[in-house]
Enzyme design. Sequence first.
Site, mmCIF file in Angstrom:
data_model
loop_
_atom_site.group_PDB
_atom_site.id
_atom_site.type_symbol
_atom_site.label_atom_id
_atom_site.label_comp_id
_atom_site.label_asym_id
_atom_site.label_seq_id
_atom_site.Cartn_x
_atom_site.Cartn_y
_atom_site.Cartn_z
ATOM 1 C CE1 TYR A 195 43.205 55.232 67.326
ATOM 2 C CE2 TYR A 195 41.898 56.399 65.700
ATOM 3 C CZ TYR A 195 42.372 56.291 66.983
ATOM 4 O OH TYR A 195 42.017 57.232 67.925
ATOM 5 N NE ARG A 221 38.196 39.084 20.593
ATOM 6 C CZ ARG A 221 38.378 40.396 20.728
ATOM 7 N NH1 ARG A 221 38.064 40.996 21.861
ATOM 8 N NH2 ARG A 221 38.869 41.110 19.740
ATOM 9 C CG ASP A 227 36.054 44.009 22.139
ATOM 10 O OD1 ASP A 227 37.220 43.810 22.526
ATOM 11 O OD2 ASP A 227 35.727 44.978 21.420
ATOM 12 C CG PHE A 239 28.865 43.617 18.415
ATOM 13 C CD1 PHE A 239 29.863 43.050 19.187
ATOM 14 C CD2 PHE A 239 29.053 43.705 17.043
ATOM 15 C CE1 PHE A 239 31.036 42.588 18.614
ATOM 16 C CE2 PHE A 239 30.212 43.248 16.451
ATOM 17 C CZ PHE A 239 31.209 42.691 17.242
ATOM 18 C CG HIS A 271 39.185 52.944 23.353
ATOM 19 N ND1 HIS A 271 38.924 53.254 22.032
ATOM 20 C CD2 HIS A 271 39.396 51.604 23.382
ATOM 21 C CE1 HIS A 271 38.976 52.154 21.308
ATOM 22 N NE2 HIS A 271 39.266 51.134 22.098
ATOM 23 C CD GLU A 312 67.561 39.607 56.591
ATOM 24 O OE1 GLU A 312 67.308 40.788 56.863
ATOM 25 O OE2 GLU A 312 67.745 39.187 55.432
ATOM 26 C CG LEU A 354 44.259 41.394 26.903
ATOM 27 C CD1 LEU A 354 45.736 41.620 26.594
ATOM 28 C CD2 LEU A 354 43.440 41.369 25.616
ATOM 29 C CB THR A 394 25.200 48.456 18.493
ATOM 30 O OG1 THR A 394 26.212 47.561 18.947
ATOM 31 C CG2 THR A 394 24.693 49.258 19.673
ATOM 32 C CG ASN A 443 28.262 47.113 21.924
ATOM 33 O OD1 ASN A 443 27.713 47.056 20.831
ATOM 34 N ND2 ASN A 443 29.529 46.785 22.104
#
Length: 271
Positions: A53, A201, A213, A172, A233, A21, A193, A161, A174
């Site tokens: 298109y 971190r 964060d 912090f 959250h 193939e 992450l 904050t 934010n």
Amino acid sequence: MDKIIIKDLEIFAHHGVLKEEKNLGQKFLLSFELLLDLEKASTEDNLNETVNYAKLCIDIENEFKRTKYDLIETAAEKTAGYILVHYPMIKSVKLTLKKPWAPILKTVNYVAVQIERSWHTVYIALGSNLGDKKKNLNDALNLIDKNQLCHINKVSNFYETAPVGYLDQDDFINGAAEIETLMSPLKLMDFLLEVEKKLKRERKIHWGPRTIDLDILLYDSIVTEDEHILVPHPRMHERLFVLEPLCDIAPYKMHPLLNERIIDIKNKIKK
């Protein structure tokens, strides 16, 4: 949402598990339903307000033939992603990939896979209280925006904050951002992450000091039950340091569980 439909675009390519193939190639048929807003194009009769298109079909063929994949599932995934990344006017793709000459030693018209992929609107929270805090936030935003599966639409003001939970640490900075992404909630969380890791971190103390964060607050209007990624959250509605910047960019966004606007939630806890 309006649609452009392309049916059975024929492309000769070299996808398949078998060596033959990949060497000899075979015919594939691709069909698309492309969701986009065609109102301006139709009222103004303006090609620049829609998707050409003819060009799209040429681009799809070039992309589809560029790499040899074992699975048509992979070929379909890569093709849908290519369309959404390179044609930002298109918000969603439904793709059917047919393989008429599949070597399965049975008589069939074709085997096929069908996938649907789209851009998703996500709101994320950002925070930092180590090092150059504002730079950390901006570095995180830049890393997110460099990923072709994400792009940033809006960024809030930054707010200083006081810490919550573990109090023996610096204040912090934010913020919040609205992004569009092709990633699933879990894939996006994994990517965020990775961004945190790149920005050094370290997770030594629960709710402790950190260079960066990143949290997913809202993902479209979905509610997940995956223990690894809870959306919305679970504590966002209790945190003024989240709601304040979020109100800069999405004050009238509805919380999918509380069924209240973000600005109304903020005003309640600010009293």
